[in-house]
Design a protein around this motif. Structure first.
Motif, PDB file in Angstrom:
ATOM      1  N   ILE A  34     -74.568  -9.384 -49.118  1.00 28.74           N
ATOM      2  CA  ILE A  34     -73.539  -9.387 -50.166  1.00 28.74           C
ATOM      3  C   ILE A  34     -72.183  -8.995 -49.583  1.00 28.74           C
ATOM      4  O   ILE A  34     -71.150  -9.605 -49.891  1.00 28.74           O
ATOM      5  N   TYR A  35     -72.180  -7.982 -48.701  1.00 26.65           N
ATOM      6  CA  TYR A  35     -70.921  -7.531 -48.091  1.00 26.65           C
ATOM      7  C   TYR A  35     -70.309  -8.641 -47.239  1.00 26.65           C
ATOM      8  O   TYR A  35     -69.098  -8.917 -47.341  1.00 26.65           O
ATOM      9  N   ASP A  36     -71.135  -9.283 -46.404  1.00 25.99           N
ATOM     10  CA  ASP A  36     -70.613 -10.327 -45.515  1.00 25.99           C
ATOM     11  C   ASP A  36     -70.077 -11.516 -46.307  1.00 25.99           C
ATOM     12  O   ASP A  36     -69.011 -12.066 -45.984  1.00 25.99           O
ATOM     13  N   ALA A  37     -70.827 -11.931 -47.344  1.00 25.19           N
ATOM     14  CA  ALA A  37     -70.369 -13.051 -48.160  1.00 25.19           C
ATOM     15  C   ALA A  37     -69.075 -12.695 -48.895  1.00 25.19           C
ATOM     16  O   ALA A  37     -68.136 -13.496 -48.962  1.00 25.19           O
ATOM     17  N   GLU A  42     -63.041 -12.957 -49.453  1.00 25.66           N
ATOM     18  CA  GLU A  42     -61.756 -12.263 -49.524  1.00 25.66           C
ATOM     19  C   GLU A  42     -60.755 -12.757 -48.483  1.00 25.66           C
ATOM     20  O   GLU A  42     -59.567 -12.888 -48.768  1.00 25.66           O
ATOM     21  N   VAL A  43     -61.212 -13.026 -47.270  1.00 26.66           N
ATOM     22  CA  VAL A  43     -60.273 -13.265 -46.168  1.00 26.66           C
ATOM     23  C   VAL A  43     -59.977 -14.746 -45.933  1.00 26.66           C
ATOM     24  O   VAL A  43     -59.074 -15.058 -45.147  1.00 26.66           O
ATOM     25  N   HIS A  44     -60.710 -15.647 -46.583  1.00 33.65           N
ATOM     26  CA  HIS A  44     -60.490 -17.069 -46.319  1.00 33.65           C
ATOM     27  C   HIS A  44     -59.749 -17.752 -47.462  1.00 33.65           C
ATOM     28  O   HIS A  44     -59.745 -17.269 -48.600  1.00 33.65           O
ATOM     29  N   ASP A  45     -59.162 -18.860 -47.140  1.00 31.01           N
ATOM     30  CA  ASP A  45     -58.440 -19.670 -48.113  1.00 31.01           C
ATOM     31  C   ASP A  45     -59.402 -20.087 -49.223  1.00 31.01           C
ATOM     32  O   ASP A  45     -60.451 -20.672 -48.949  1.00 31.01           O
ATOM     33  N   PRO A  46     -59.072 -19.807 -50.497  1.00 33.42           N
ATOM     34  CA  PRO A  46     -59.988 -20.157 -51.594  1.00 33.42           C
ATOM     35  C   PRO A  46     -60.230 -21.652 -51.720  1.00 33.42           C
ATOM     36  O   PRO A  46     -61.171 -22.070 -52.405  1.00 33.42           O
ATOM     37  N   ARG A  47     -59.411 -22.474 -51.055  1.00 32.82           N
ATOM     38  CA  ARG A  47     -59.610 -23.923 -51.092  1.00 32.82           C
ATOM     39  C   ARG A  47     -60.628 -24.383 -50.047  1.00 32.82           C
ATOM     40  O   ARG A  47     -60.953 -25.570 -49.962  1.00 32.82           O
ATOM     41  N   SER A  48     -61.131 -23.461 -49.247  1.00 33.79           N
ATOM     42  CA  SER A  48     -62.090 -23.815 -48.205  1.00 33.79           C
ATOM     43  C   SER A  48     -63.341 -24.456 -48.814  1.00 33.79           C
ATOM     44  O   SER A  48     -63.828 -24.024 -49.860  1.00 33.79           O
ATOM     45  N   LYS A  49     -63.871 -25.453 -48.139  1.00 34.63           N
ATOM     46  CA  LYS A  49     -65.071 -26.130 -48.638  1.00 34.63           C
ATOM     47  C   LYS A  49     -66.314 -25.253 -48.524  1.00 34.63           C
ATOM     48  O   LYS A  49     -67.361 -25.572 -49.088  1.00 34.63           O
ATOM     49  N   ASP A  52     -67.936 -22.173 -51.917  1.00 34.12           N
ATOM     50  CA  ASP A  52     -69.081 -22.211 -52.827  1.00 34.12           C
ATOM     51  C   ASP A  52     -70.364 -21.762 -52.123  1.00 34.12           C
ATOM     52  O   ASP A  52     -71.240 -21.148 -52.735  1.00 34.12           O
ATOM     53  N   ASN A  53     -70.482 -22.040 -50.819  1.00 36.65           N
ATOM     54  CA  ASN A  53     -71.661 -21.590 -50.064  1.00 36.65           C
ATOM     55  C   ASN A  53     -71.733 -20.070 -50.017  1.00 36.65           C
ATOM     56  O   ASN A  53     -72.814 -19.477 -50.116  1.00 36.65           O
ATOM     57  N   LEU A  54     -70.569 -19.434 -49.855  1.00 34.89           N
ATOM     58  CA  LEU A  54     -70.526 -17.968 -49.794  1.00 34.89           C
ATOM     59  C   LEU A  54     -70.945 -17.367 -51.137  1.00 34.89           C
ATOM     60  O   LEU A  54     -71.696 -16.383 -51.189  1.00 34.89           O
ATOM     61  N   TYR A  55     -70.439 -17.939 -52.224  1.00 36.07           N
ATOM     62  CA  TYR A  55     -70.827 -17.442 -53.551  1.00 36.07           C
ATOM     63  C   TYR A  55     -72.327 -17.646 -53.792  1.00 36.07           C
ATOM     64  O   TYR A  55     -72.990 -16.809 -54.409  1.00 36.07           O
TER      65      TYR A  55
END
Length: 345
Positions: A34-37, A42-49, A52-55
């Motif tokens: 959970i922490y890593d995801a 937090e640190v990446h562009d929210p437009r990154s493809k 959704d994988n992280l969520y």
């Protein structure tokens, strides 16, 4: 969790090869996921493809943790924010025709044919995991509605049909309505890719049909198990259950029918299974109305049992019941006491 899970082959197997208790010793691992995801979000562009994988990963960790509120929130976020958008770029209202020309309402995301380096979006997977979260949390009405919607969705990907069938089976199993879930499991077992999962489900189907008295179907499913990679105990019990049904079909010929199991028990390579073999021979003898033979087999099972506590409990309890039914109350009391002493609080 799968490696630590202990199967009880004397009752219906669980649909999944793990239970919530198998995750209790992995709290730190789940929190790390959970922490890593969350850190990646937090640190990446929210437009990154990959967002959704992280969520999806975070939601899965919350689900295994038993935190259904946050799991559902994560999966819902993917479904709402990573779907179709209107002309202004805002998310469309899910479940409407929106700007698509098709007549059938669709909530899923169309997927391209797999190509090299094709990034598979997680939105459709989020529907599957949301259903799982609803079922595990007891929100059965919400799960049923979403299952019904996806079953009629024209663009729901074929790669997720087997997981959807699995969840339809789980929907009923979770509510102890096993008979209603079996038809969905029958469909899912033929298409599941993982061979160990297929072996588990074949065994579960065999158990169900054996209990239901449909022995020809049970034999077919147990036979399938023997040809699939599985735990040696599962193979052993598949053979054991097939032999039991063959014996019970000819009760008057119990001695002849039990000979293959007795021959197995005498072989050195089956030494670790001897107590289980004699216990099951005792069960079969009882079903064949051979009480004295059953008592002998149960006592032999205890003699060969050295460190299998759960098997000891099963044997002493059934032996006590057998003595009680025969009116031998002193013996019954002795073995009921042994059963009670072997049990945890």
């Amino acid at each position: 969790a799968t490696q630590h899970h202990e199967n009880n082959y004397d009752s219906l197997l669980t649909l999944f090869p793990y239970s919530p208790g198998d995750f209790e010793g992995q709290q730190t691992t789940k929190d790390s996921v959970i922490y890593d995801a969350s850190y990646g979000i937090e640190v990446h562009d929210p437009r990154s493809k990959w967002m959704d994988n992280l969520y999806l990963i975070a939601g899965q960790a919350y689900l295994y943790k038993g935190d259904y509120f946050n799991a559902i929130a994560a999966f819902k976020f993917i479904i709402k924010e990573k779907g179709a958008t209107d002309k202004e770029g805002a998310p469309e209202v899910i479940g409407t025709r929106g700007y698509t020309p098709q007549e059938q309402i669709s909530v899923a995301t169309p997927e391209l044919n797999k190509k090299l380096f094709y990034h598979l979006p997680s939105r459709n997977d989020a529907f599957i995991w949301l259903i799982r979260s609803y079922i595990d949390s007891g929100s059965y009405d919400l799960a049923r509605n979403l299952i019904s919607t996806l079953n009629t969705d024209p663009v729901f990907p074929s790669r997720l049909h087997t997981p959807l069938l699995t969840l339809q089976a789980w929907f009923y199993f979770r509510q102890s309505l096993v008979a209603k879930g079996i038809p969905f499991l029958e469909k899912a077992v033929d298409s599941v890719r993982d061979k160990r999962t297929q072996a588990r489900w074949q065994f579960l189907l065999g158990q169900y049909y054996q209990q239901d008295g449909q022995w020809s179907l049970a034999q077919r499913h147990f036979q399938e198990v023997t040809g699939l990679p599985a735990d040696p105990m599962m193979h052993f019990y598949a053979y054991l259950n097939m032999t039991e049904m063959q014996i019970l079909e000819k009760k008057e010929d119990f001695k002849t029918g039990s000979e293959p199991l007795l021959a197995m028990a005498r072989k050195d390579k089956y030494e670790r299974y001897r107590s289980i073999i004699y216990y099951n021979l005792g069960r079969m003898a009882l079903k064949s109305s051979l009480r004295d033979e059953a008592i002998t087999y149960f006592r032999t099972s205890l003699r060969y049992n050295r460190d299998n506590v759960s098997q000891t409990l099963l044997t002493t309890h059934l032996l006590a019941d057998t003595y009680y039914a025969a009116g031998r109350y002193r013996d019954a009391k002795r073995y009921y006491d042994s059963t009670a002493l072997s049990m945890n609080p």
